[in-house]
Design an enzyme around this catalytic site. Structure first.
Site, mmCIF file in Angstrom:
data_model
loop_
_atom_site.group_PDB
_atom_site.id
_atom_site.type_symbol
_atom_site.label_atom_id
_atom_site.label_comp_id
_atom_site.label_asym_id
_atom_site.label_seq_id
_atom_site.Cartn_x
_atom_site.Cartn_y
_atom_site.Cartn_z
ATOM 1 N N ASP A 37 -61.143 -6.471 81.320
ATOM 2 C CA ASP A 37 -59.779 -6.271 80.826
ATOM 3 C C ASP A 37 -58.984 -5.394 81.800
ATOM 4 O O ASP A 37 -59.545 -4.534 82.474
ATOM 5 C CB ASP A 37 -59.821 -5.597 79.450
ATOM 6 C CG ASP A 37 -58.547 -5.807 78.654
ATOM 7 O OD1 ASP A 37 -58.591 -6.566 77.675
ATOM 8 O OD2 ASP A 37 -57.503 -5.213 79.012
ATOM 9 N N TYR A 38 -57.695 -5.635 81.815
ATOM 10 C CA TYR A 38 -56.769 -4.797 82.597
ATOM 11 C C TYR A 38 -56.864 -3.349 82.138
ATOM 12 O O TYR A 38 -56.790 -2.430 82.936
ATOM 13 C CB TYR A 38 -55.343 -5.327 82.382
ATOM 14 C CG TYR A 38 -54.379 -4.921 83.439
ATOM 15 C CD1 TYR A 38 -54.308 -5.607 84.651
ATOM 16 C CD2 TYR A 38 -53.526 -3.847 83.248
ATOM 17 C CE1 TYR A 38 -53.426 -5.224 85.642
ATOM 18 C CE2 TYR A 38 -52.634 -3.453 84.226
ATOM 19 C CZ TYR A 38 -52.592 -4.144 85.416
ATOM 20 O OH TYR A 38 -51.726 -3.766 86.393
ATOM 21 N N ASN A 90 -59.705 -15.758 77.823
ATOM 22 C CA ASN A 90 -58.864 -15.403 76.669
ATOM 23 C C ASN A 90 -57.549 -14.714 77.040
ATOM 24 O O ASN A 90 -56.629 -14.673 76.230
ATOM 25 C CB ASN A 90 -59.702 -14.512 75.733
ATOM 26 C CG ASN A 90 -58.871 -13.848 74.681
ATOM 27 O OD1 ASN A 90 -58.314 -14.527 73.814
ATOM 28 N ND2 ASN A 90 -58.753 -12.532 74.752
ATOM 29 N N SER A 145 -52.938 -21.918 72.114
ATOM 30 C CA SER A 145 -52.050 -21.385 71.071
ATOM 31 C C SER A 145 -51.450 -22.569 70.343
ATOM 32 O O SER A 145 -51.326 -23.662 70.915
ATOM 33 C CB SER A 145 -50.922 -20.561 71.715
ATOM 34 O OG SER A 145 -49.893 -20.331 70.773
ATOM 35 N N TYR A 158 -44.378 -19.953 77.822
ATOM 36 C CA TYR A 158 -45.598 -19.709 77.038
ATOM 37 C C TYR A 158 -46.123 -21.029 76.463
ATOM 38 O O TYR A 158 -47.306 -21.360 76.612
ATOM 39 C CB TYR A 158 -45.314 -18.711 75.917
ATOM 40 C CG TYR A 158 -46.530 -18.321 75.124
ATOM 41 C CD1 TYR A 158 -47.444 -17.399 75.636
ATOM 42 C CD2 TYR A 158 -46.789 -18.879 73.872
ATOM 43 C CE1 TYR A 158 -48.574 -17.043 74.918
ATOM 44 C CE2 TYR A 158 -47.917 -18.530 73.149
ATOM 45 C CZ TYR A 158 -48.812 -17.611 73.679
ATOM 46 O OH TYR A 158 -49.939 -17.274 72.969
ATOM 47 N N LYS A 162 -49.648 -22.886 77.596
ATOM 48 C CA LYS A 162 -50.742 -23.092 76.645
ATOM 49 C C LYS A 162 -51.042 -24.592 76.454
ATOM 50 O O LYS A 162 -52.191 -24.970 76.219
ATOM 51 C CB LYS A 162 -50.419 -22.422 75.311
ATOM 52 C CG LYS A 162 -50.376 -20.893 75.395
ATOM 53 C CD LYS A 162 -51.729 -20.294 75.755
ATOM 54 C CE LYS A 162 -51.760 -18.794 75.590
ATOM 55 N NZ LYS A 162 -53.087 -18.210 75.874
ATOM 56 N N ILE A 191 -51.749 -14.493 64.569
ATOM 57 C CA ILE A 191 -52.914 -13.683 64.225
ATOM 58 C C ILE A 191 -52.501 -12.218 64.323
ATOM 59 O O ILE A 191 -51.888 -11.813 65.328
ATOM 60 C CB ILE A 191 -54.074 -13.952 65.222
ATOM 61 C CG1 ILE A 191 -54.446 -15.444 65.250
ATOM 62 C CG2 ILE A 191 -55.286 -13.085 64.904
ATOM 63 C CD1 ILE A 191 -55.008 -16.014 63.976
ATOM 64 N N LEU A 192 -52.817 -11.445 63.322
ATOM 65 C CA LEU A 192 -52.383 -10.042 63.325
ATOM 66 C C LEU A 192 -53.249 -9.210 64.269
ATOM 67 O O LEU A 192 -54.174 -8.539 63.852
ATOM 68 C CB LEU A 192 -52.430 -9.471 61.906
ATOM 69 C CG LEU A 192 -51.403 -10.026 60.942
ATOM 70 C CD1 LEU A 192 -51.433 -9.270 59.628
ATOM 71 C CD2 LEU A 192 -49.995 -10.014 61.523
ATOM 72 N N THR A 193 -52.929 -9.300 65.549
ATOM 73 C CA THR A 193 -53.574 -8.465 66.566
ATOM 74 C C THR A 193 -52.566 -7.398 66.988
ATOM 75 O O THR A 193 -51.379 -7.503 66.664
ATOM 76 C CB THR A 193 -53.957 -9.308 67.787
ATOM 77 O OG1 THR A 193 -52.751 -9.849 68.339
ATOM 78 C CG2 THR A 193 -54.918 -10.440 67.434
HETATM 79 N N1 LIG Z 1 -52.123 -12.891 68.361
HETATM 80 C C1 LIG Z 1 -51.589 -14.082 68.165
HETATM 81 O O1 LIG Z 1 -50.855 -14.313 67.190
HETATM 82 C C2 LIG Z 1 -51.870 -15.196 69.127
HETATM 83 C C3 LIG Z 1 -51.447 -16.479 68.788
HETATM 84 C C4 LIG Z 1 -51.714 -17.535 69.665
HETATM 85 C C5 LIG Z 1 -52.391 -17.285 70.850
HETATM 86 N N2 LIG Z 1 -52.768 -16.019 71.159
HETATM 87 C C6 LIG Z 1 -53.463 -15.830 72.423
HETATM 88 O O2 LIG Z 1 -54.646 -15.085 72.202
HETATM 89 C C7 LIG Z 1 -55.005 -14.369 73.392
HETATM 90 C C8 LIG Z 1 -55.293 -12.928 73.057
HETATM 91 O O3 LIG Z 1 -54.162 -12.363 72.423
HETATM 92 P P1 LIG Z 1 -54.228 -11.089 71.475
HETATM 93 O O4 LIG Z 1 -53.218 -11.307 70.398
HETATM 94 O O5 LIG Z 1 -55.633 -10.779 71.128
HETATM 95 O O6 LIG Z 1 -53.633 -9.974 72.474
HETATM 96 P P2 LIG Z 1 -53.979 -8.429 72.706
HETATM 97 O O7 LIG Z 1 -52.809 -7.843 73.409
HETATM 98 O O8 LIG Z 1 -54.443 -7.777 71.438
HETATM 99 O O9 LIG Z 1 -55.182 -8.501 73.727
HETATM 100 C C9 LIG Z 1 -54.992 -9.014 75.007
HETATM 101 C C10 LIG Z 1 -55.840 -8.243 75.985
HETATM 102 O O10 LIG Z 1 -55.642 -8.835 77.264
HETATM 103 C C11 LIG Z 1 -55.496 -7.792 78.222
HETATM 104 N N3 LIG Z 1 -54.719 -8.290 79.354
HETATM 105 C C12 LIG Z 1 -53.404 -8.602 79.387
HETATM 106 N N4 LIG Z 1 -53.059 -9.037 80.615
HETATM 107 C C13 LIG Z 1 -54.186 -9.004 81.368
HETATM 108 C C14 LIG Z 1 -54.484 -9.320 82.707
HETATM 109 N N5 LIG Z 1 -53.539 -9.750 83.560
HETATM 110 N N6 LIG Z 1 -55.752 -9.173 83.142
HETATM 111 C C15 LIG Z 1 -56.723 -8.743 82.301
HETATM 112 N N7 LIG Z 1 -56.502 -8.406 81.018
HETATM 113 C C16 LIG Z 1 -55.247 -8.537 80.561
HETATM 114 C C17 LIG Z 1 -54.813 -6.665 77.485
HETATM 115 O O11 LIG Z 1 -55.047 -5.418 78.133
HETATM 116 C C18 LIG Z 1 -55.462 -6.768 76.107
HETATM 117 O O12 LIG Z 1 -56.619 -5.973 76.010
HETATM 118 C C19 LIG Z 1 -53.864 -14.614 74.374
HETATM 119 O O13 LIG Z 1 -54.199 -15.657 75.237
HETATM 120 C C20 LIG Z 1 -52.713 -15.038 73.466
HETATM 121 O O14 LIG Z 1 -51.763 -15.825 74.138
HETATM 122 C C21 LIG Z 1 -52.537 -14.969 70.327
#
Ligand SMILES: NC(=O)c1ccc[n+]([C@@H]2O[C@H](COP(=O)([O-])OP(=O)(O)OC[C@H]3O[C@@H](n4cnc5c(N)ncnc54)[C@H](O)[C@@H]3O)[C@@H](O)[C@H]2O)c1
Length: 268
Positions: A37-38, A90, A145, A158, A162, A191-193
């Site tokens: 992770d970043y 991911n 997504s 986006y 995707k 998704i509630l992240t």
């Molecule tokens: N949460 C949603 O509602 C949702 C819906 C559809 C798709 N997604 C997809 O799910 C995936 C994860 O999303 P999430 O909601 O868990 O996000 P999040 O922000 O909770 O987690 C993403 C993680 O990726 C890391 N990151 C970001 N850019 C980076 C990079 N360049 N290199 C390495 N790490 C990096 C961040 O530091 C973070 O820890 C993504 O691909 C997102 O597009 C999420």
């Protein structure tokens, strides 16, 4: 015996949200997990928590926009744990300020999202596949997504990035299936992240919730469990698929509400 016992998984964007859920669940089910992770501090913290619970994990810096960094993460995984069985591509980013409609979108942002959301999937797979072939097979899972399957007034980059992930998933599955490498994607709805809660005011979350067929929002573990299944041999005959995990949000015809009102008026 865990569901992914003895497998070695590399999870990109594994320090938060969906990636963290998948990493934690795979570790709980017997996988050795590299959390890349970043946010390296959060990645190491997540690995420490997994280890404190009896699992095996390590945190690692990754910048998924950089080819070298992705290669280093794959190489590190193989050096640390001797093989690579599961790659969870991911990482994905969005930008509600700059990723607009086609006329107004910031073109640099278009390029950035294609690199971070799509090219990172290509590169992760490119570097992992030779190791998986050597190991006799593997499972690649990509985070797409529901934005891949619907139009929107904004977030053109986006959605396109995707949608490309969905089809790249099929191409990888086709190209390396005979090497016993499966490639599938998961397409989350809302998704509630932490990312979703940061980007969306409560009123917007309520709007999304209203249109789910189910009476609740999705949580990170809803995706994490899907990834666990795709990583495990339980899904050994599934490849090239994108599993939609979205609470039935996109399932029905959106004109149905107005149609029902029309029918009710016509009957009265
Ligand atoms: N949460 C949603 O509602 C949702 C819906 C559809 C798709 N997604 C997809 O799910 C995936 C994860 O999303 P999430 O909601 O868990 O996000 P999040 O922000 O909770 O987690 C993403 C993680 O990726 C890391 N990151 C970001 N850019 C980076 C990079 N360049 N290199 C390495 N790490 C990096 C961040 O530091 C973070 O820890 C993504 O691909 C997102 O597009 C999420």
């Amino acid at each position: 015996m865990g569901r992914v016992q003895g497998k070695v998984a590399l999870v990109t964007g594994g320090a938060s949200g969906i990636g963290l859920s998948a990493a934690s669940l795979m570790a709980r089910e017997g996988a050795k997990v590299v959390i890349a992770d970043y946010n390296v501090d959060a990645a190491k913290e997540a690995a420490d928590i997994i280890k404190s619970q009896g699992g095996e994990a390590v945190g690692l810096f990754l910048d998924a926009s950089q080819e070298d960094s992705i290669k280093e993460a794959v190489d590190y995984t193989v050096a640390e744990y001797k093989t690579l069985s599961v790659l969870f591509n991911n990482v994905g980013v969005t930008n509600l300020q700059k990723d607009l409609d086609v006329v107004h979108i910031d073109l640099d942002e278009w390029d950035r999202l294609m690199i971070v959301n799509t090219k990172s999937v290509l590169l992760g797979s490119r570097f992992a596949i030779p190791h998986m072939i050597e190991a006799g097979g593997g499972s690649i899972i990509n985070t797409a997504s529901m934005a891949a399957f619907a139009g929107d007034s904004v977030r053109s980059a986006y959605g396109a990035s995707k949608a490309a992930v969905v089809n790249l998933t099929r191409y990888i599955a086709e190209q390396y299936g005979k090497d016993k490498i499966r490639c599938n994607a998961v397409a989350p709805g809302l998704i509630l992240t932490p990312a979703a809660e940061k980007n969306m005011p409560a009123a917007v979350l309520d709007i999304f919730g209203k249109f789910n067929a189910l009476p609740y929002h999705g949580e990170a573990d809803d995706i994490g469990y899907t990834v666990l299944f795709l990583a495990s041999d339980e899904s050994k005959f599934i490849t090239g698929q994108t599993i939609q995990v979205e609470g039935g949000h996109y399932m029905s015809n959106p004109s149905i509400v107005d149609f029902n009102q029309y029918m009710a008026q016509a009957r009265s």
